[in-house]
Design a protein around this motif. Structure first.
Motif, PDB file in Angstrom:
ATOM      1  N   TYR A 207       0.855  -1.180   0.000  1.00 19.28           N
ATOM      2  CA  TYR A 207       0.000   0.000   0.000  1.00 19.28           C
ATOM      3  C   TYR A 207       0.894   1.234   0.000  1.00 19.28           C
ATOM      4  O   TYR A 207       1.741   1.399   0.889  1.00 19.28           O
ATOM      5  CB  TYR A 207      -0.906   0.006   1.229  1.00 19.28           C
ATOM      6  CG  TYR A 207      -1.888  -1.143   1.253  1.00 19.28           C
ATOM      7  CD1 TYR A 207      -3.146  -1.021   0.697  1.00 19.28           C
ATOM      8  CD2 TYR A 207      -1.539  -2.372   1.833  1.00 19.28           C
ATOM      9  CE1 TYR A 207      -4.056  -2.082   0.708  1.00 19.28           C
ATOM     10  CE2 TYR A 207      -2.431  -3.436   1.850  1.00 19.28           C
ATOM     11  CZ  TYR A 207      -3.674  -3.279   1.279  1.00 19.28           C
ATOM     12  OH  TYR A 207      -4.568  -4.328   1.289  1.00 19.28           O
ATOM     13  N   VAL A 208       0.727   2.070  -0.990  1.00 19.16           N
ATOM     14  CA  VAL A 208       1.624   3.213  -1.164  1.00 19.16           C
ATOM     15  C   VAL A 208       0.895   4.511  -0.814  1.00 19.16           C
ATOM     16  O   VAL A 208      -0.014   4.945  -1.526  1.00 19.16           O
ATOM     17  CB  VAL A 208       2.160   3.292  -2.609  1.00 19.16           C
ATOM     18  CG1 VAL A 208       3.184   4.414  -2.730  1.00 19.16           C
ATOM     19  CG2 VAL A 208       2.791   1.979  -3.021  1.00 19.16           C
TER      20      VAL A 208
ATOM     21  N   CYS B 169       2.802 -11.236   2.433  1.00 19.75           N
ATOM     22  CA  CYS B 169       3.080 -10.137   3.345  1.00 19.75           C
ATOM     23  C   CYS B 169       2.372  -8.899   2.840  1.00 19.75           C
ATOM     24  O   CYS B 169       2.015  -8.808   1.664  1.00 19.75           O
ATOM     25  CB  CYS B 169       4.587  -9.875   3.475  1.00 19.75           C
ATOM     26  SG  CYS B 169       5.353  -9.187   1.986  1.00 19.75           S
ATOM     27  N   ARG B 170       2.148  -7.943   3.727  1.00 22.79           N
ATOM     28  CA  ARG B 170       1.550  -6.660   3.345  1.00 22.79           C
ATOM     29  C   ARG B 170       2.382  -5.541   3.958  1.00 22.79           C
ATOM     30  O   ARG B 170       2.834  -5.647   5.099  1.00 22.79           O
ATOM     31  CB  ARG B 170       0.084  -6.590   3.753  1.00 22.79           C
ATOM     32  CG  ARG B 170      -0.167  -6.689   5.213  1.00 22.79           C
ATOM     33  CD  ARG B 170      -1.655  -6.730   5.558  1.00 22.79           C
ATOM     34  NE  ARG B 170      -2.337  -7.880   5.001  1.00 22.79           N
ATOM     35  CZ  ARG B 170      -2.225  -9.129   5.475  1.00 22.79           C
ATOM     36  NH1 ARG B 170      -1.423  -9.365   6.504  1.00 22.79           N
ATOM     37  NH2 ARG B 170      -2.884 -10.122   4.937  1.00 22.79           N
ATOM     38  N   CYS B 171       2.607  -4.510   3.203  1.00 30.76           N
ATOM     39  CA  CYS B 171       3.436  -3.396   3.653  1.00 30.76           C
ATOM     40  C   CYS B 171       2.699  -2.084   3.422  1.00 30.76           C
ATOM     41  O   CYS B 171       2.008  -1.930   2.404  1.00 30.76           O
ATOM     42  CB  CYS B 171       4.768  -3.340   2.899  1.00 30.76           C
ATOM     43  SG  CYS B 171       5.611  -4.925   2.730  1.00 30.76           S
ATOM     44  N   THR B 172       2.873  -1.149   4.324  1.00 25.50           N
ATOM     45  CA  THR B 172       2.361   0.203   4.151  1.00 25.50           C
ATOM     46  C   THR B 172       3.543   1.144   4.065  1.00 25.50           C
ATOM     47  O   THR B 172       4.400   1.156   4.958  1.00 25.50           O
ATOM     48  CB  THR B 172       1.447   0.605   5.314  1.00 25.50           C
ATOM     49  OG1 THR B 172       0.328  -0.275   5.357  1.00 25.50           O
ATOM     50  CG2 THR B 172       0.941   2.027   5.125  1.00 25.50           C
ATOM     51  N   ILE B 173       3.630   1.898   2.974  1.00 30.62           N
ATOM     52  CA  ILE B 173       4.796   2.731   2.704  1.00 30.62           C
ATOM     53  C   ILE B 173       4.356   4.177   2.500  1.00 30.62           C
ATOM     54  O   ILE B 173       3.422   4.455   1.755  1.00 30.62           O
ATOM     55  CB  ILE B 173       5.539   2.209   1.453  1.00 30.62           C
ATOM     56  CG1 ILE B 173       6.132   0.831   1.746  1.00 30.62           C
ATOM     57  CG2 ILE B 173       6.622   3.182   1.017  1.00 30.62           C
ATOM     58  CD1 ILE B 173       6.768   0.167   0.564  1.00 30.62           C
TER      59      ILE B 173
ATOM     60  N   VAL C 267      12.015  -1.322   0.987  1.00 29.22           N
ATOM     61  CA  VAL C 267      11.135  -2.452   1.287  1.00 29.22           C
ATOM     62  C   VAL C 267      10.798  -3.286   0.054  1.00 29.22           C
ATOM     63  O   VAL C 267      10.786  -4.520   0.110  1.00 29.22           O
ATOM     64  CB  VAL C 267       9.832  -1.951   1.949  1.00 29.22           C
ATOM     65  CG1 VAL C 267       8.827  -3.088   2.098  1.00 29.22           C
ATOM     66  CG2 VAL C 267      10.153  -1.324   3.298  1.00 29.22           C
ATOM     67  N   VAL C 268      10.531  -2.606  -1.078  1.00 24.76           N
ATOM     68  CA  VAL C 268      10.028  -3.319  -2.253  1.00 24.76           C
ATOM     69  C   VAL C 268      10.971  -4.409  -2.755  1.00 24.76           C
ATOM     70  O   VAL C 268      10.524  -5.540  -3.017  1.00 24.76           O
ATOM     71  CB  VAL C 268       9.677  -2.318  -3.376  1.00 24.76           C
ATOM     72  CG1 VAL C 268       9.459  -3.038  -4.688  1.00 24.76           C
ATOM     73  CG2 VAL C 268       8.429  -1.528  -2.992  1.00 24.76           C
ATOM     74  N   PRO C 269      12.268  -4.157  -2.917  1.00 28.85           N
ATOM     75  CA  PRO C 269      13.140  -5.246  -3.399  1.00 28.85           C
ATOM     76  C   PRO C 269      13.124  -6.472  -2.488  1.00 28.85           C
ATOM     77  O   PRO C 269      13.152  -7.607  -2.973  1.00 28.85           O
ATOM     78  CB  PRO C 269      14.529  -4.589  -3.428  1.00 28.85           C
ATOM     79  CG  PRO C 269      14.252  -3.132  -3.600  1.00 28.85           C
ATOM     80  CD  PRO C 269      13.012  -2.886  -2.799  1.00 28.85           C
ATOM     81  N   MET C 270      13.066  -6.251  -1.168  1.00 29.37           N
ATOM     82  CA  MET C 270      13.050  -7.384  -0.235  1.00 29.37           C
ATOM     83  C   MET C 270      11.742  -8.157  -0.342  1.00 29.37           C
ATOM     84  O   MET C 270      11.738  -9.394  -0.357  1.00 29.37           O
ATOM     85  CB  MET C 270      13.257  -6.886   1.199  1.00 29.37           C
ATOM     86  CG  MET C 270      14.648  -6.341   1.468  1.00 29.37           C
ATOM     87  SD  MET C 270      14.941  -5.985   3.220  1.00 29.37           S
ATOM     88  CE  MET C 270      13.770  -4.634   3.497  1.00 29.37           C
ATOM     89  N   ALA C 271      10.621  -7.432  -0.428  1.00 30.37           N
ATOM     90  CA  ALA C 271       9.317  -8.085  -0.550  1.00 30.37           C
ATOM     91  C   ALA C 271       9.202  -8.825  -1.880  1.00 30.37           C
ATOM     92  O   ALA C 271       8.634  -9.919  -1.957  1.00 30.37           O
ATOM     93  CB  ALA C 271       8.207  -7.049  -0.416  1.00 30.37           C
ATOM     94  N   PHE C 272       9.752  -8.240  -2.924  1.00 30.23           N
ATOM     95  CA  PHE C 272       9.722  -8.857  -4.241  1.00 30.23           C
ATOM     96  C   PHE C 272      10.509 -10.165  -4.242  1.00 30.23           C
ATOM     97  O   PHE C 272      10.079 -11.181  -4.791  1.00 30.23           O
ATOM     98  CB  PHE C 272      10.296  -7.888  -5.276  1.00 30.23           C
ATOM     99  CG  PHE C 272      10.277  -8.403  -6.690  1.00 30.23           C
ATOM    100  CD1 PHE C 272       9.130  -8.308  -7.461  1.00 30.23           C
ATOM    101  CD2 PHE C 272      11.407  -8.971  -7.254  1.00 30.23           C
ATOM    102  CE1 PHE C 272       9.108  -8.781  -8.767  1.00 30.23           C
ATOM    103  CE2 PHE C 272      11.406  -9.443  -8.558  1.00 30.23           C
ATOM    104  CZ  PHE C 272      10.246  -9.344  -9.306  1.00 30.23           C
TER     105      PHE C 272
END
Length: 342
Positions: A10-11, A33-37, A46-51
């Motif tokens: 979520y951006v 996983c879900r991330c709020t950025i 965060v994005v490269p690690m989540a990817f």
């Protein structure tokens, strides 16, 4: 079906303000996983690690976050544009294909990546995009090759078509010309199956890809029974000395030409006595281009010991790494297709 996990990012706002988990579950998406950025620095971190940790990624965005997302995709995934308004979808190297209602989708390094607006209307069917993330769906890949071998034909930038289908429809797609996997095989694994089935030996001769094709093929265990070897002939001198390409051809039409590609394919057969050869010669950039020969122009050829050479003229978009990567993929799939048709 194997379990496929997806990272939901979520951006610019929290998950409670956008699409809920239930929305993704409806389409069979298994959330890993879900991330709020909230900031570009968080986005880049965060994005490269989540990817890397998941099988796919979905960005839920607001329009005002587009600029940050564009910069991220350029920096991390070598995409020059994410959001496009053109009526004709941009090709792979230039951006993500639009599906209306703010939905954008494409594959990045063989993983599905989607962009969905936080205020997507309830009545919009997002399955055309989210089906690629669902474990109950099969992904079919089809090589986009016309078989014309036309020197004047410059192909679109896409190496393959990727289709998301229900399991019961897989058999119908298997019969398509150029369909090389319905089970997640890589390009080189699909080629290996054909090499075993036909019991033929192959050789490579590479200029702009500089050994990338051979390296990809050698990733598959057991291929040594079918891969004779190859030559990296980056310079004109080695094209002449090793592959016996005519100096007159190199002088008159240049290394990046159909004639040189034909000479390289024949030379690789003669050098190794393989049944088939696959070659590349092109301009990966960023320099070396002319008005007549732009960056991304690659001639990809397949030769046969029985006689005859097929040469494809292709223009790929993207930076140097992407041009070389797409060239190698195209070459492997073209070789597979020619062997099957032989």
């Amino acid at each position: 079906m194997s379990r496929k996990t997806t990272a939901i990012v979520y951006v610019g706002f929290g998950a409670d303000s956008g699409l809920t988990d239930e929305f993704f579950y409806r389409y069979g998406v298994d959330i890993g996983c879900r991330c709020t950025i909230y900031s570009p620095s968080q986005l880049r971190k965060v994005v490269p690690m989540a990817f890397e940790a998941n099988d796919g990624m979905v960005f839920v965005y607001r329009k005002e976050t587009w600029s940050d997302l564009q910069k991220l995709m350029l920096a991390e995934f070598e995409r020059s544009s994410v959001f496009v308004e053109d009526k004709v979808p941009y090709v792979l190297a230039k951006g993500f294909k639009g599906f209306g209602e703010g939905l954008f989708f494409d594959y990045v390094y063989d993983k599905p990546v989607a962009f969905i607006p936080y205020d997507l209307k309830e009545d919009v069917d997002a399955s055309v995009v989210l089906g690629h993330f669902a474990s109950n769906m099969s992904i079919v890949r089809v090589f986009k090759y016309s078989g014309k071998g036309d020197e004047n034909l410059v192909y679109r930038d896409e190496v393959e078509g990727v289709f998301c289908i229900k399991g019961e429809d897989v058999e119908r797609y298997k019969s398509l010309r150029g369909c090389y996997t319905t089970s997640g095989q890589s390009h080189e694994e699909a080629l290996f199956e054909v090499l075993k089935d036909r019991n033929v030996k192959i050789a490579t001769a590479e200029s702009c890809t500089c050994g990338l094709i051979a390296a990809k093929i050698a990733n598959v265990a057991g291929v040594s029974a079918y891969l004779e070897g190859g030559a990296i002939t980056y310079s004109n001198k080695l094209k002449t000395n090793i592959l016996k390409v005519s100096p007159n051809v190199l002088y008159s039409v240049g290394a990046v030409s159909q004639q040189t590609a034909q000479g390289m394919a024949i030379g690789a057969i003669n050098l190794t006595n393989a049944d088939y050869s696959v070659i590349t010669t092109g301009i990966a950039g960023p320099s070396g281009a002319t008005k007549e020969k732009p960056v991304g122009l690659v001639y990809i050829g397949v030769g046969s010991k029985k006689g005859g050479v097929v040469v494809e003229k292709v223009v790929f978009g993207g930076n140097r790494r992407l041009v070389r990567e797409k060239s190698a993929r195209y070459a492997i799939l073209l070789l597979r297709d020619i062997i099957l048709s032989g």
